[in-house]
Design a protein around this motif. Structure first.
Motif: not given
Length: 414
Positions: A64-67, A80-81, A87-92, A308-312
Motif C-alpha cells: 500500500g505504500h507509495r514510494v 522494494y518490490l 507504486r514506485i516512482d524511480a527517478v534519475d 507498479r514501477v515507473s521510471v522517470h
C-alpha cells in the motif's frame, strides 16, 4: 502520469549539470564540477551501493505504500518490490541509469526463467547474454533504451555485449574498484585473497596486515588528495569536501576506515557488496547472500509487482511538483543531497513536506556522519519532521555497503 524521459529522449545530460554546477565555469572548482558531470553522464553504478535491506527496514516498507526513489543501478527498486508497495516512482538524472533500470525491468518480465535472470545479471559474464537480450528483452524496450544498449563503440561492439563479460567491472564504479586492485598489487597485495577468510577474525587480520598499510603509502595519500580521484565512486567535488571532514582530515584515512568496515564488520557470506569489491563478482546461489532481486525466493513476487514501477528521467523535486498533497508515503534520496546547494535543499524539502502523507518517512545517506539538514533547511520545514537519531545510527552501523558516513531517517510528525 507522463514519463518525462519519453518526451526528452536521452540527451547528453544538461539536467545533471544543473544539479552539480555551483561555481563559475572557468574557476578551478567549476572546471572540477564540469569534469565530474562529463564523466557522470555515462554509466556510473552497474549496481547500487546502498543496502536495500536497511532501506526497507528503515522505511517499514509494506503493501500500500507509495514510494519515490532515486533509481541508480536499479537493484534497490527491484528489492522494494518484495514488500509489494502499491507504486514506485524511480527517478534519475543519468540517462545510462535510466536505460539500465528499464532493461532490468524488461529482463525480469520477459526472460524465460529465474535461472536466465541470474545468468544475465548474477554471473560474471556469459557469452549467450547478448543473444538473450536480442530475443527476449529488446523487443519490449522503449526506443531510447534500445538505442543506448545497441550503440556500437569504435570496435563495432554493442554496449549490451558488456554482459558477455563481467558487467560489474564496467562503469565509473567498476573502473574505480579495478584501479584500487591495481594500486594494491603495486605493493604486493592481492585484494581478492581476503575471500579465503572463514571468520570475522580472519577478515580483520587480513585487513590489518595487508590492506590498511596500503593507505599509508605516500603515493596513495597523494592520489586520494585529488578530488578527481574519487569521481569513480560517483563523488562530486562538493561531496568530497564533506567526506574529508571525517577521520584525520585526509581522504586516505577516510577511505581506509570505510574499507575496514566493509572488510571486517560483516561476515563475507552475508555481504554481497564485499564480494563485488574484493572478488569482483556476486556469489553463486547457495554460496552466500545475493541481492534480493537475484534471490530465487523473491522471483515470483518481484515479477508479479513489476507493473507498479515507473521510471522517470527527472530530478526528485520536479517530479514531486507534479504530485498532489499527501500522495507519497516513502522517500529515498540516496546521497543526492550531498550535491545540493541550500536553495536546492529547501526547494526539495518544500515539495517533500507538501507531498508527504501522514507518517511519511524519508531516508538518505551522507558522506560525513551528521545529517546535513540542520542549519541549511528552513527550520519551519524541519519542525514538521522528527529526526530518528538513535535509529539512524543503528541503521548506519548495519549498512553492509559500508561506504557512507551516515544513514538518516526522518518521520513526518502528526
Amino acid at each position: 502520469m507522463t514519463d518525462l524521459s519519453s518526451e526528452l529522449g536521452f540527451p547528453r545530460n544538461r539536467r545533471l549539470g544543473k544539479a552539480v554546477y555551483q561555481n563559475r565555469a572557468l574557476s578551478k572548482a567549476g572546471l572540477s564540477e564540469r569534469l565530474f558531470t562529463f564523466l557522470f553522464s555515462g554509466l556510473v553504478y552497474p549496481q547500487i551501493w546502498e543496502d536495500p535491506e536497511i532501506d526497507m527496514e528503515a522505511m517499514a516498507l509494506a503493501e500500500g505504500h507509495r514510494v519515490i526513489t532515486i533509481a541508480s543501478g536499479g537493484c534497490n527498486v527491484l528489492a522494494y518490490l518484495t514488500r509489494s508497495p502499491v507504486r514506485i516512482d524511480a527517478v534519475d538524472l543519468n540517462t545510462a541509469h535510466i536505460a539500465l533500470n528499464r532493461m532490468k525491468l524488461a529482463a525480469v518480465r520477459h526472460l524465460p526463467s529465474q535461472a536466465d535472470l541470474f545468468r544475465f545479471f548474477g554471473e560474471a559474464g556469459n557469452r549467450h547474454n547478448s543473444s538473450a537480450y536480442d530475443r527476449f528483452i529488446a523487443p519490449h524496450l522503449d526506443r531510447a533504451s534500445r538505442d543506448y544498449w545497441e550503440k556500437r563503440n569504435w570496435r563495432g561492439k554493442r554496449r549490451i555485449a558488456a554482459f558477455e563479460d563481467n558487467f560489474y567491472q564496467r562503469g565509473l564504479l567498476g573502473l574505480f574498484i579495478a584501479a584500487g586492485h591495481r594500486a594494491a598489487r603495486l605493493y604486493g597485495v592481492d585484494v581478492s585473497r581476503i575471500m579465503a577468510a572463514e571468520t570475522l577474525d580472519d577478515q580483520r587480520a587480513y585487513f590489518e596486515k595487508h590492506l590498511a598499510p596500503v593507505f599509508r603509502r605516500p603515493l596513495i595519500r597523494w592520489a586520494t588528495s585529488r578530488k578527481a580521484s574519487l569521481f569513480g565512486l560517483g563523488i562530486p567535488p562538493a561531496q568530497y569536501d564533506s567526506l574529508i571532514t571525517s577521520g584525520d582530515g585526509t581522504m586516505a584515512s577516510v577511505l581506509s576506515a570505510r574499507l575496514e568496515k566493509l572488510a571486517c564488520d560483516f561476515p563475507l557470506k552475508d555481504n554481497y557488496f564485499a564480494w563485488q569489491a574484493f572478488a569482483r563478482r556476486y556469489p553463486s546461489p547457495g554460496e552466500a547472500t545475493l541481492p534480493a532481486y537475484l534471490d530465487a525466493a523473491n522471483y515470483a513476487t518481484i515479477r508479479r509487482n513489476l507493473g507498479r514501477v515507473s521510471v522517470h528521467h527527472a530530478n526528485f523535486t520536479e517530479l514531486l511538483a507534479q504530485k498532489g498533497a499527501g500522495q507519497v508515503d516513502r522517500f529515498v534520496l540516496l546521497d543526492a543531497q550531498d550535491w545540493m546547494s541550500d536553495r536546492q535543499l529547501n526547494e526539495l524539502w518544500t515539495e517533500i513536506t507538501r507531498t508527504a502523507a501522514p507518517g511519511a518517512r524519508v531516508i538518505f545517506r551522507t558522506a560525513a556522519e551528521p545529517s546535513l539538514l540542520p542549519g541549511r533547511v528552513s527550520q519551519a520545514l524541519l519542525d514538521q519532521w522528527s529526526y530518528e537519531e538513535a535509529q539512524s545510527k543503528d541503521f548506519s552501523a548495519r549498512d553492509r555497503s559500508a561506504i557512507y558516513g551516515g544513514f538518516h531517517l526522518y518521520v513526518k510528525k502528526p
